[in-house]
Design an enzyme around this catalytic site. Structure first.
Site, mmCIF file in Angstrom:
data_model
loop_
_atom_site.group_PDB
_atom_site.id
_atom_site.type_symbol
_atom_site.label_atom_id
_atom_site.label_comp_id
_atom_site.label_asym_id
_atom_site.label_seq_id
_atom_site.Cartn_x
_atom_site.Cartn_y
_atom_site.Cartn_z
ATOM 1 N N CYS A 152 66.776 108.739 63.559
ATOM 2 C CA CYS A 152 67.833 109.681 63.156
ATOM 3 C C CYS A 152 67.547 110.265 61.773
ATOM 4 O O CYS A 152 67.439 109.510 60.799
ATOM 5 C CB CYS A 152 69.186 108.980 63.152
ATOM 6 S SG CYS A 152 70.524 110.006 62.506
ATOM 7 N N GLU A 159 78.989 109.028 56.604
ATOM 8 C CA GLU A 159 78.538 110.390 56.310
ATOM 9 C C GLU A 159 77.364 110.303 55.331
ATOM 10 O O GLU A 159 77.481 109.770 54.227
ATOM 11 C CB GLU A 159 79.640 111.289 55.754
ATOM 12 C CG GLU A 159 80.811 111.504 56.678
ATOM 13 C CD GLU A 159 80.432 112.287 57.937
ATOM 14 O OE1 GLU A 159 79.373 112.937 57.964
ATOM 15 O OE2 GLU A 159 81.211 112.225 58.907
ATOM 16 N N SER A 160 76.218 110.843 55.747
ATOM 17 C CA SER A 160 74.959 110.606 55.031
ATOM 18 C C SER A 160 74.989 111.037 53.562
ATOM 19 O O SER A 160 74.531 110.299 52.688
ATOM 20 C CB SER A 160 73.803 111.289 55.750
ATOM 21 O OG SER A 160 73.966 112.691 55.788
#
Length: 242
Positions: A31, A84-85
């Site tokens: 990912c 949330e990155s």
């Protein structure tokens, strides 16, 4: 880093408490969004463990960690959760010692965030190409649309006239956009690097960065993973593991 590379799927028991002295990153090996915090963790030398999640067959308990069921997701020893990155990466830089990746100057910090906002349109353009390729559609026009957006990244680096987006050292912006450059062969847009000389020079420098080397996945492995993933294979997440 500790933890097993194999992903946890539906029916897998939830991992126990985060071990003392560590933080836990819920991730997935392929990912790009989850690679963002893995780059930051590596760059800052933060002790952590990784728990990989099978995104095609998610364990039930994972929705208690992140109601969206997405990675990355960070769990701290006292049970606090962040997801949330971009938010996870900002937290890691602010909460842990070592070199700071976010600019201290408010204007420079704002400039990186603005450029990152624009890069989200580049990401969208890349996935349009990928989905069209999957459906055996002509991607010529989509590639032109991608390049129109991509040129702004080249212009920003040219205007700054530095090796990296934050100056002469790697900063948060570099790590936030890198995962998609690593996947350029997957999107079939590697040719556009030759049309953007500043970005091409940056790309070659990033390939030598220790954090990039630590988290890097070879293009042929990414391509093989995506082939399985696009076929909705539940085994895609563990591709390449014995």
């Amino acid at each position: 880093m500790s933890g097993s590379q194999r992903s946890l799927a539906k029916g897998s028991p939830a991992p126990g408490p985060v071990p003392d002295g560590l933080i836990r990153l819920y991730s997935m090996r392929f990912c790009p969004y989850a690679q963002r915090p893995r780059l930051v963790l590596a760059a800052k030398g933060i002790k952590h463990e990784v728990v990989n999640i099978n995104l095609k067959n998610k364990p039930e308990w994972f929705f208690e960690k992140n109601p969206l069921g997405l990675v990355p997701c960070l769990e701290i020893s006292d049970g606090k959760i962040i997801y949330e990155s971009a938010i996870v990466c900002d937290y890691l830089d602010e909460a842990f010692p070592g070199k700071k990746l976010i600019p201290t100057d408010p204007y420079e910090k704002a400039q990186q965030k603005l450029l990152l906002e624009h890069f989200s349109t580049v990401i969208s353009a890349l996935y349009k190409i990928l989905f069209a390729k999957k459906d055996n559609q002509d991607t010529s026009e989509l590639k032109l649309q991608f390049f129109e957006k991509f040129k702004a990244i080249e212009e920003a680096l040219t205007k700054k006239n530095t090796s990296y987006f934050g100056g002469e050292l790697v900063s948060m912006m570099d790590y936030m956009i890198w995962p998609w450059f690593e996947r350029f062969p997957l999107f079939d847009v590697l040719e556009f690097l030759e049309k953007t000389p500043r970005i091409n020079a940056w790309y070659k420098l990033m390939l030598q960065d220790p954090a990039v080397k630590e988290t890097y996945t070879e293009p042929d492995v990414l391509l093989a993973f995506y082939k399985l993933y696009s076929q909705n294979s539940v085994d895609a997440a563990d591709y390449g593991l014995d």
